[in-house]
Design a protein around this motif. Structure first.
Motif, mmCIF file in Angstrom:
data_model
loop_
_atom_site.group_PDB
_atom_site.id
_atom_site.type_symbol
_atom_site.label_atom_id
_atom_site.label_comp_id
_atom_site.label_asym_id
_atom_site.label_seq_id
_atom_site.Cartn_x
_atom_site.Cartn_y
_atom_site.Cartn_z
ATOM 1 N N GLN A 166 -4.932 -16.489 1.940
ATOM 2 C CA GLN A 166 -6.323 -17.100 1.529
ATOM 3 C C GLN A 166 -6.043 -15.370 -0.173
ATOM 4 O OE1 GLN A 166 -9.338 -18.630 3.074
ATOM 5 N NE2 GLN A 166 -9.391 -20.757 3.036
ATOM 6 N N VAL A 167 -6.615 -14.246 0.966
ATOM 7 C CA VAL A 167 -6.420 -13.052 0.342
ATOM 8 C C VAL A 167 -5.553 -13.034 -0.369
ATOM 9 C CG1 VAL A 167 -7.745 -10.733 0.583
ATOM 10 C CG2 VAL A 167 -8.285 -12.078 1.881
ATOM 11 N N LYS A 168 -4.267 -13.228 0.195
ATOM 12 C CA LYS A 168 -3.074 -12.823 -0.661
ATOM 13 C C LYS A 168 -2.779 -13.509 -2.182
ATOM 14 C CE LYS A 168 1.202 -11.394 -0.611
ATOM 15 N NZ LYS A 168 1.721 -9.714 -0.975
ATOM 16 N N ALA A 169 -3.525 -14.935 -1.427
ATOM 17 C CA ALA A 169 -3.245 -15.810 -2.170
ATOM 18 C C ALA A 169 -3.993 -15.562 -3.680
ATOM 19 C CB ALA A 169 -3.050 -16.750 -2.636
ATOM 20 N N GLN A 170 -5.551 -14.919 -3.556
ATOM 21 C CA GLN A 170 -6.217 -14.339 -4.234
ATOM 22 C C GLN A 170 -5.792 -13.099 -4.816
ATOM 23 O OE1 GLN A 170 -10.276 -14.057 -2.558
ATOM 24 N NE2 GLN A 170 -10.044 -16.136 -1.998
ATOM 25 N N TYR A 171 -5.179 -12.589 -4.470
ATOM 26 C CA TYR A 171 -4.430 -11.146 -5.205
ATOM 27 C C TYR A 171 -3.253 -11.743 -5.904
ATOM 28 C CZ TYR A 171 -1.367 -6.751 -5.456
ATOM 29 O OH TYR A 171 -0.771 -5.818 -5.795
ATOM 30 N N GLY A 183 4.514 -13.087 4.005
ATOM 31 C CA GLY A 183 3.442 -12.166 2.987
ATOM 32 C C GLY A 183 3.620 -10.856 3.387
ATOM 33 N N ALA A 184 4.207 -10.331 4.871
ATOM 34 C CA ALA A 184 4.670 -9.293 4.938
ATOM 35 C C ALA A 184 5.759 -8.607 4.660
ATOM 36 C CB ALA A 184 4.800 -9.012 6.173
ATOM 37 N N LEU A 185 6.662 -9.779 4.643
ATOM 38 C CA LEU A 185 7.823 -9.350 3.388
ATOM 39 C C LEU A 185 8.142 -9.330 1.898
ATOM 40 C CD1 LEU A 185 10.718 -11.925 5.470
ATOM 41 C CD2 LEU A 185 10.312 -9.493 5.473
ATOM 42 N N HIS A 186 6.743 -10.278 1.699
ATOM 43 C CA HIS A 186 6.554 -10.079 0.471
ATOM 44 C C HIS A 186 6.215 -8.348 0.161
ATOM 45 C CE1 HIS A 186 3.854 -9.880 -3.247
ATOM 46 N NE2 HIS A 186 4.445 -10.338 -3.523
ATOM 47 N N LEU A 224 2.798 2.703 -2.039
ATOM 48 C CA LEU A 224 3.272 2.669 -1.693
ATOM 49 C C LEU A 224 2.412 2.965 -0.487
ATOM 50 C CD1 LEU A 224 6.903 4.459 -0.700
ATOM 51 C CD2 LEU A 224 5.210 4.610 0.703
ATOM 52 N N ILE A 225 1.677 3.201 -0.327
ATOM 53 C CA ILE A 225 0.741 3.721 1.551
ATOM 54 C C ILE A 225 0.203 2.504 1.832
ATOM 55 C CG2 ILE A 225 -0.926 4.636 2.941
ATOM 56 C CD1 ILE A 225 0.769 7.407 1.280
ATOM 57 N N SER A 226 -0.700 1.660 0.537
ATOM 58 C CA SER A 226 -1.455 0.004 0.664
ATOM 59 C C SER A 226 -0.495 -0.628 0.589
ATOM 60 C CB SER A 226 -1.905 0.415 -1.208
ATOM 61 O OG SER A 226 -3.438 1.225 -1.712
ATOM 62 N N ASN A 227 0.757 -0.879 0.356
ATOM 63 C CA ASN A 227 1.764 -2.068 0.134
ATOM 64 C C ASN A 227 2.357 -1.779 1.848
ATOM 65 O OD1 ASN A 227 2.122 -4.135 -2.282
ATOM 66 N ND2 ASN A 227 2.805 -1.718 -3.044
ATOM 67 N N TYR A 228 2.447 -0.963 2.691
ATOM 68 C CA TYR A 228 2.811 -0.795 3.763
ATOM 69 C C TYR A 228 1.952 -1.204 5.210
ATOM 70 C CZ TYR A 228 2.885 1.564 8.022
ATOM 71 O OH TYR A 228 3.013 1.527 9.815
ATOM 72 N N GLU A 229 0.171 -0.939 4.515
ATOM 73 C CA GLU A 229 -0.980 -1.095 5.052
ATOM 74 C C GLU A 229 -1.249 -2.643 5.352
ATOM 75 O OE1 GLU A 229 -2.378 0.308 7.253
ATOM 76 O OE2 GLU A 229 -2.076 2.651 6.723
ATOM 77 N N ALA A 230 -1.083 -3.410 3.895
ATOM 78 C CA ALA A 230 -1.203 -4.716 4.041
ATOM 79 C C ALA A 230 0.408 -5.670 4.337
ATOM 80 C CB ALA A 230 -1.043 -5.272 2.589
ATOM 81 N N SER A 231 1.713 -5.063 4.769
ATOM 82 C CA SER A 231 2.360 -5.212 4.798
ATOM 83 C C SER A 231 2.393 -5.637 6.913
ATOM 84 C CB SER A 231 3.446 -4.884 4.858
ATOM 85 O OG SER A 231 5.043 -5.322 5.470
ATOM 86 N N ILE A 232 1.603 -4.500 7.408
ATOM 87 C CA ILE A 232 1.821 -4.693 8.640
ATOM 88 C C ILE A 232 0.304 -5.459 9.226
ATOM 89 C CG2 ILE A 232 0.105 -3.139 10.779
ATOM 90 C CD1 ILE A 232 2.708 -2.186 10.205
ATOM 91 N N ILE A 233 -0.650 -5.651 8.350
ATOM 92 C CA ILE A 233 -1.308 -6.729 8.925
ATOM 93 C C ILE A 233 -1.732 -8.051 8.925
ATOM 94 C CG2 ILE A 233 -3.757 -7.429 7.838
ATOM 95 C CD1 ILE A 233 -4.961 -4.534 7.039
ATOM 96 N N ASN A 234 -0.435 -8.718 7.795
ATOM 97 C CA ASN A 234 -0.348 -9.491 7.481
ATOM 98 C C ASN A 234 1.068 -9.621 8.804
ATOM 99 O OD1 ASN A 234 -0.550 -10.723 5.101
ATOM 100 N ND2 ASN A 234 -0.144 -9.717 4.033
ATOM 101 N N TYR A 235 1.248 -9.295 8.962
ATOM 102 C CA TYR A 235 2.288 -9.543 9.942
ATOM 103 C C TYR A 235 1.974 -9.468 11.284
ATOM 104 C CZ TYR A 235 5.451 -8.319 14.210
ATOM 105 O OH TYR A 235 5.995 -8.197 15.478
ATOM 106 N N LYS A 236 0.988 -8.485 11.709
ATOM 107 C CA LYS A 236 -0.188 -9.340 12.797
ATOM 108 C C LYS A 236 -0.641 -10.282 12.968
ATOM 109 C CE LYS A 236 -1.403 -4.074 13.351
ATOM 110 N NZ LYS A 236 -2.889 -3.210 13.563
#
Length: 726
Positions: free
Chosen positions: A382-387, A187-190, A169-181
């Motif tokens: 690109q990182v999101k797509a690779q993941y 990507g942030a909403l996903h 949950l925390i990792s998804n939260y951090e990823a959402s913050i970076i995608n928004y920035k």
């Protein structure tokens, strides 16, 4: 400019200042020497010890920055030679966090990379994931968002594989913050949807306030992302969910921040009046908590709103405020400075200062359209797509494995069919062989059949006799074992009962003799008393003593009932007995000014023993009266009864002195008294427990010392008894 009074005093005494500097240097050198001696012992530790870490880091905090860097290099050389153990990995992670908290990101990254290396050597997937998550945080602090997102997704993959949904949950939260920035709003909403999915998989009792904080911030980021995609209605719903969690956490700052973000969205929707109140509240809260970046953005938003309303005087007030607050911010925020330039350019244009407006607009566009910004957006996508691609590849791999298993099952079934056909062919061959030899062996078979039938009939008779003997032996053995068990149980019960009876009789004899001695003493005193006041006191004492004796005799009668088989079962409603108990203690309730309340569901009743249920209610209500507070707030006793399909539940609640925690597990022992206020004989709750055991019931107690006590009694309903009555 006047100096602080203490500084003026030091200026007047330079000798004292020199002595203090020498003393501090000596003690600093002692601290460094102690740290050097502790390093080797610290590295050799194989288990993580929080106490050792806290003392160690307290000593490290005393070192200046240049010595901290030297210490980091020395520690790294120690840990490079240390074995790869879980204790060492924990130590490296903790030291990395220590340096990260002091903004020494390079040193922190070295320790965390070494922790990652040690974790890989031990193949500790959990520690690998935790270390990757910490490395990602450092890259995020350094604005290296692409690298940060890469490490976050690697950690997330490990946490999801191990079903560690809190960490995922925390990792998804951090990823959402970076995608928004990086303006990757989709990507942030996903990532936020994955964050919600992790929360749904957690047991409710494991959801901490920390996880609720991450969900609150995640909803806020979702609202910002919806705003970036011009999906205003969804954004408003997201902000409402975030505000609800902020209220639940009682976080005033975040309530203001969420309202401010919601106000910005309302301005885009043309609802300026409603937005002004929210943004102003955000501004006030941000200033109160000294979060100047948030206060600067809120002031700019208020300036924009008043520009929309055409009031340039108020707009200028908030613009000037934003400029002052922007200078108070301790670090250069790209977003805050861009917002300030945009608002200032717009105000100066409407005020007629076109040159200032042009210069500010040009600076704003430079910050907004930087190449670095576009590169971050492209890299994170690109990182999101690779993941996502790797996730899909894993799903395909699982499907391929399932297909391979199914193919093996099909092959096994083919071989099974071939084997079955072979067996059938062999069976048919044997049948043909027996058919051609049937006539030749017919007579021999007939003779063999007759002999076999005779043998089988004799075997059947012998088996029947053997079975009969075996059943009889089993029956005898079962009866013997059952009898032995009954004898042992009866013996144990009798021993327990005799022991309880001895104890009970011993105490009962003393409890009965005490009021009798008191009565005799009062009789002797009355011979020499001539005052009517004294006689009244004596008679009151006689009545009180007689009441105590009556209570003891009642307890003896209850003890008789709880040590005999149940003989008086009938249809009973608890309120019948509660009314009798209230009537019995009416004088005590009036004397002590205790409010007695009784609540019940309609038609509460069941098939119970009248005497045993009376023992339970009488003793619980008597206890509630005896242990009321004296000379304090008005006492109350509340009795409630309710009924479900299978049980009747009775609660007795009071606001008396309560029970101390260390006595809770002893209050049902015979003759136990947990309070100096106790005037009883210490067997009331013991009798309650005995009576409930006979009725297959249970009792639970909740108590807070000096606040009150709640007893909850649960008694199963005797359906067979009810059917018999019907």
């Amino acid at each position: 400019m006047a100096l602080h009074p203490n500084l003026n005093r030091f200026q007047a005494n330079p000798l004292i200042v020199c002595l203090m500097i020498v003393w501090c240097c000596c003690h600093a050198n002692d601290g460094i020497a102690q740290l050097d001696r502790a390093d080797e012992e610290f590295v050799q530790a194989t288990h993580y010890a929080e106490a050792d870490f806290s003392n160690y880091f307290s000593a490290l905090e005393l070192l200046p920055a240049n010595q901290l860097k030297v210490k980091a290099i020395k520690l790294l050389s120690y840990y490079e030679q240390a074995p790869a153990t879980e204790g060492i990995i924990f130590a490296l992670q903790r030291i990395g966090k220590f340096y990260e908290e002091r903004k020494m990101q390079a040193e922190a990254l070295q320790f965390l990379q070494l922790a990652y290396k040690k974790a890989k050597q031990t193949d500790s997937q959990l520690q690998i994931g935790v270390t990757l998550q910490q490395i990602a945080l450092i890259y995020q602090n350094e604005a290296m968002l692409t690298e940060s997102l890469k490490y976050i997704y690697q950690a997330l993959e490990i946490f999801e594989a191990r079903h560690l949904y809190a960490k995922a949950l925390i990792s998804n939260y951090e990823a959402s913050i970076i995608n928004y920035k990086t303006a990757n709003f989709e990507g942030a909403l996903h990532d936020f949807s994955q964050q919600k999915a992790c929360l749904a998989k957690l047991p409710k009792d494991s959801i901490t306030n920390e996880l609720l904080f991450f969900m609150m911030s995640g909803w806020n980021t979702a609202g910002l992302s919806y705003g970036g995609l011009s999906r205003q209605k969804e954004g408003l719903k997201a902000y409402d969910s975030a505000y609800l969690l902020a209220s639940q956490l009682n976080n005033v700052f975040w309530q203001g921040l969420i309202n401010g973000n919601k106000g910005l969205l309302l301005i885009k929707m043309g609802k300026t009046e409603e937005a002004l109140k929210m943004i102003k509240k955000d501004f006030e809260v941000s200033v109160q908590f000294k979060v100047y970046s948030s206060a600067t953005v809120a002031a700019c938003s208020l300036c924009d709103a008043w520009i929309e309303k055409g009031d340039l005087a108020k707009a200028k007030h908030y613009l000037d405020t934003a400029v002052i607050l922007g200078k108070l911010e301790s670090y250069d925020s790209h977003f805050v400075q861009a917002k300030l330039l945009e608002t200032s350019s717009r105000f100066h244009y409407l005020s007629g200062s076109y040159r200032s407006a042009y210069e500010e607009l040009k600076a704003y566009m430079g910050k907004k359209d930087s190449i670095n910004y576009e590169e971050k957006l492209l890299s994170t996508s690109q990182v999101k797509a690779q993941y996502e691609l790797k996730k899909k590849q894993n799903e395909v791999s699982l499907l391929l494995q399932e297909n391979a298993i199914k193919n093996r099952q099909i092959d096994n079934q083919k071989w099974l069919i071939i084997a079955s056909v072979t067996v059938i062919i062999l069976g048919a061959s044997f049948l043909i062989y027996f058919f051609f030899n049937y006539k030749r062996v017919k007579k021999q078979k007939e003779i063999i059949r007759l002999q076999r039938d005779e043998i089988e009939s004799k075997n059947i008779a012998l088996e029947a006799q053997s079975q009969l003997l075996q059943e009889q032996n089993q029956m005898v053995q079962g009866n013997v074992e059952e009898l032995e068990e009954r004898v042992q149980k009866r013996t144990a019960d009798l021993q327990t009962l005799n022991q309880e009876l001895d104890t009970f009789l011993y105490h009962a004899s003393h409890d009965i003799r005490r009021p009798i001695s008191t009565l005799l003493g009062l009789e002797r005193v009355s011979r020499y008393s001539e005052s009517s006041k004294d006689l009244k006191f004596l008679f009151e004492s006689v009545v009180k003593t007689a009441s105590e004796m009556d209570s003891m005799l009642a307890k003896l009668q209850m003890a008789y009932h709880v040590n005999r088989p149940i003989e008086d079962k009938s249809w009973i409603r608890p309120d019948w007995i509660i009314d009798q108990v209230e009537e019995r203690y009416k004088d005590d309730l009036l004397a002590d000014e205790i409010d007695f309340e009784y609540e019940q569901q309609p038609e509460v009743g069941g098939y119970f023993s009248n005497s045993l249920l009376r023992v339970v209610l009488l003793n619980l209500i008597e206890n509630a009266i005896r242990f009321q507070k004296k000379m304090e707030k008005k006492g109350f006793i509340r009795v409630t009864t309710s009924q479900t399909k299978d049980v009747i539940v009775i609660t007795v609640q009071d606001n008396g002195i309560g029970i101390q925690p260390q006595y809770l597990n002893r209050i049902f022992d015979m003759y136990f008294r947990g309070s100096e206020q106790s005037k009883g004989n210490g067997i009331g709750l013991y009798l309650v427990m005995k009576a409930l055991k006979l009725m297959n019931g249970t009792i639970q107690v909740e108590s807070e010392f000096e606040v009150g006590t709640i007893f909850t009694v649960t008694i199963p309903i005797d359906r067979e008894g009810i059917r018999a009555i019907s």
